[in-house]
Scaffold this motif. Structure first.
Motif, PDB file in Angstrom:
ATOM      1  N   TYR A 192       0.835  -1.200   0.000  1.00  0.00           N
ATOM      2  CA  TYR A 192       0.000   0.000   0.000  1.00  0.00           C
ATOM      3  C   TYR A 192       0.872   1.253   0.000  1.00  0.00           C
ATOM      4  O   TYR A 192       0.609   2.221  -0.728  1.00  0.00           O
ATOM      5  CB  TYR A 192      -0.916   0.000   1.225  1.00  0.00           C
ATOM      6  N   PHE A 193       1.938   1.237   0.813  1.00  0.00           N
ATOM      7  CA  PHE A 193       2.844   2.383   0.898  1.00  0.00           C
ATOM      8  C   PHE A 193       3.485   2.660  -0.461  1.00  0.00           C
ATOM      9  O   PHE A 193       3.523   3.808  -0.932  1.00  0.00           O
ATOM     10  CB  PHE A 193       3.912   2.095   1.951  1.00  0.00           C
ATOM     11  N   ALA A 194       3.984   1.599  -1.108  1.00  0.00           N
ATOM     12  CA  ALA A 194       4.609   1.762  -2.428  1.00  0.00           C
ATOM     13  C   ALA A 194       3.585   2.231  -3.459  1.00  0.00           C
ATOM     14  O   ALA A 194       3.884   3.073  -4.311  1.00  0.00           O
ATOM     15  CB  ALA A 194       5.239   0.439  -2.866  1.00  0.00           C
ATOM     16  N   SER A 195       2.361   1.703  -3.391  1.00  0.00           N
ATOM     17  CA  SER A 195       1.315   2.089  -4.324  1.00  0.00           C
ATOM     18  C   SER A 195       0.945   3.563  -4.163  1.00  0.00           C
ATOM     19  O   SER A 195       0.712   4.268  -5.153  1.00  0.00           O
ATOM     20  CB  SER A 195       0.073   1.218  -4.112  1.00  0.00           C
ATOM     21  N   ASP A 196       0.912   4.030  -2.920  1.00  0.00           N
ATOM     22  CA  ASP A 196       0.571   5.431  -2.652  1.00  0.00           C
ATOM     23  C   ASP A 196       1.651   6.360  -3.203  1.00  0.00           C
ATOM     24  O   ASP A 196       1.356   7.404  -3.796  1.00  0.00           O
ATOM     25  CB  ASP A 196       0.413   5.645  -1.147  1.00  0.00           C
ATOM     26  N   ILE A 197       2.909   5.981  -3.030  1.00  0.00           N
ATOM     27  CA  ILE A 197       4.002   6.779  -3.599  1.00  0.00           C
ATOM     28  C   ILE A 197       3.940   6.730  -5.122  1.00  0.00           C
ATOM     29  O   ILE A 197       4.089   7.757  -5.800  1.00  0.00           O
ATOM     30  CB  ILE A 197       5.371   6.257  -3.114  1.00  0.00           C
ATOM     31  N   HIS A 198       3.723   5.541  -5.666  1.00  0.00           N
ATOM     32  CA  HIS A 198       3.694   5.330  -7.113  1.00  0.00           C
ATOM     33  C   HIS A 198       2.614   6.174  -7.779  1.00  0.00           C
ATOM     34  O   HIS A 198       2.779   6.650  -8.907  1.00  0.00           O
ATOM     35  CB  HIS A 198       3.438   3.852  -7.397  1.00  0.00           C
ATOM     36  N   GLY A 199       1.502   6.369  -7.072  1.00  0.00           N
ATOM     37  CA  GLY A 199       0.374   7.089  -7.680  1.00  0.00           C
ATOM     38  C   GLY A 199       0.318   8.566  -7.373  1.00  0.00           C
ATOM     39  O   GLY A 199      -0.159   9.353  -8.199  1.00  0.00           O
TER      40      GLY A 199
END
Length: 476
Positions: free
Chosen positions: A144-151
């Motif tokens: 989730y953390f990586a996805s939030d940064i990615h988006g």
């Protein structure tokens, strides 16, 4: 013949070749300069996207997205879904229970997604004993953390806009990079397809940078377009609205003001792209076709039985109604990892009072763009199998190398102690500049943020950077 020769002296071929060579050099320097300045903005973002992409590929394909993969000992009989639901209600009386996923295998737990005090939590339940065996907060996981940064770079809409600009400018990098790569000065195509590993220093880095950049250019273009389709301006405003499934195709069912997008949990996109903006149907009318047979209770048990009866024979999930007008939604799609390929996408809505099916949509109902995005997102996320996982991992590593090698080549090219960028020289009296402006105006219509950014940069270059001495020196 002699008269014609006398009246028409031979062309000065040397002058023609010199003019052609000068024009080619000007175009080369112009392309190099745009490549350089686009890279200044793009490199930090591409590094972030590639690193977070690697993290997401790992947890999406090798581990699990949210650490919810818990094993149990199979027994002869599973408890009813409603019994498992009751256990979760008793354990979390103040929570809103949003989704149920039956055990995807005999030795795996059932999963409930709940929202407690605004926090999305996955609850794992032993399907044989109905006991809770684990919980995990989705918002605290690495995926989730990586996805939030990615988006969104953790800064919401501003981050989304910056990434959209970076993705658009990367398209400029691809085009200018391919122009710089194109064989010239007597080089043949075979000479630029294979890097010369015997080179040293900056030339060695350049050989690898150019070759790797060429080989991943098509994949990078595909990743950029599929990513841009999720971005707020180009995707959310321009492309997605006219590519979404039209809810009006359902048989005159009452529609909610809410869209399928409300079923997404924060940064993680779990609803198929082509459905995110499609309105949800409402419960409470007499419309629809027979789903749950008359006389049967309409609850989680009957939803599971109905799902099996209408073709959900592998992993699927059921969204529970969370309001008096809400519906049961049975779905399976590749974006959630339910199906191996997006062609198996299926979403069905059921009235919570009558048990009638209010609407159905599958991959075959998507528009051409939605189908393309369904396939594109599956490939983008590495959902299509081990080959997809390996390809995506190698791609992310290649992007990281291009970013790092680009920085190193610039550093090695700079004179020692230079207090300026040492950008590639701007060609004087560049021909066809009006055509370049026209292309940028067209780009503004196709990719608004990118076009506006390019026109702004061009205006700054012409009106500010080239006219103020210390600024001109710093950006040379």
């Amino acid at each position: 013949m002699s008269d014609m020769t006398a009246n028409n002296p031979p062309l000065n071929t040397d002058a023609t070749q010199t003019t052609s060579s000068s024009l080619t050099k000007k175009f080369y320097n112009a392309a190099w300069r745009w490549h350089f300045y686009a890279g200044l903005f793009v490199v930090p973002f591409m590094l972030v996207l590639a690193v977070t992409g690697l993290i997401m590929v790992y947890f999406n394909s090798i581990e699990t997205r949210f650490g919810e993969k818990i094993y149990v000992t199979p027994q002869s009989v599973m408890t009813a879904p409603t019994t498992q639901l009751e256990t979760v209600k008793q354990a979390f009386p103040d929570a809103v229970i949003g989704q149920y996923m039956p055990a995807p295998a005999e030795d795996r737990t059932s999963l409930f997604t709940i929202k407690l005090d605004g926090v999305n939590t996955i609850v794992s339940v032993d399907p044989y004993t109905a006991e809770i065996v684990g919980t995990v907060e989705k918002d605290t996981t690495w995926f989730y953390f990586a996805s939030d940064i990615h988006g969104s770079l953790l800064i919401g809409d501003l981050g989304d806009r910056l990434i959209e600009i970076a993705a658009g400018l990367t398209l400029i990098l691809i085009v200018t990079g391919l122009y710089l790569w194109w064989p010239r000065n007597g080089k043949g195509l075979s000479q630029v397809l294979v890097p010369k590993l015997s080179m040293k220093g900056r030339n060695f880095l350049k050989e690898l940078h150019v070759s790797i950049g060429f080989y991943i250019s098509i994949i990078l273009f595909f990743f950029l377009i599929s990513g841009l389709s999720w971005a707020g301006i180009w995707g959310g405003t321009y492309v997605q609205p006219w590519s979404s499934f039209p809810a009006e195709k359902w048989d005159n069912v009452p529609l909610s003001d809410e869209t399928h997008g409300v079923m997404n949990d924060g940064a993680v996109k779990e609803v198929p792209w082509g459905l995110e903006l499609t309105k949800l149907p409402l419960s409470g009318s007499d419309v629809g076709k027979i789903g749950v047979p008359e006389g049967y209770a309409i609850n989680l048990n009957s939803m599971v039985v109905l799902a099996r009866a209408i073709g959900f024979d592998q992993q699927f999930r059921i969204n529970l109604p969370t309001s008096p007008s809400g519906v049961y939604t049975i779905s399976a799609d590749s974006q959630d990892g339910d199906t191996v390929t997006p062609t198996g996408d299926q979403t069905v809505h059921i009235d919570q009072y009558t048990g009638k099916i209010l609407g159905e949509v599958g991959f075959e109902d998507y528009s051409l763009m939605a189908k393309s995005m369904a396939v594109g997102i599956a490939l983008h996320q590495g959902d299509m199998g081990w080959w997809n996982t390996i390809l995506n991992a190698l791609f992310c590593l290649a992007v990281i190398f291009l970013c790092v090698s680009g920085i190193l080549m610039w550093w090695l090219r700079r004179p020692k102690g230079a207090g300026r960028l040492v950008a590639p020289p701007a060609p004087a009296d560049m021909p066809l500049w009006k055509g370049a402006v026209f292309i940028m105006l067209l780009l503004s219509l196709a990719f608004p943020l990118v076009g506006i950014t390019l026109l702004t940069v061009m205006a700054l270059d012409l009106l500010v950077l080239s006219r103020i001495p210390f600024m001109k020196k710093a950006f040379q």
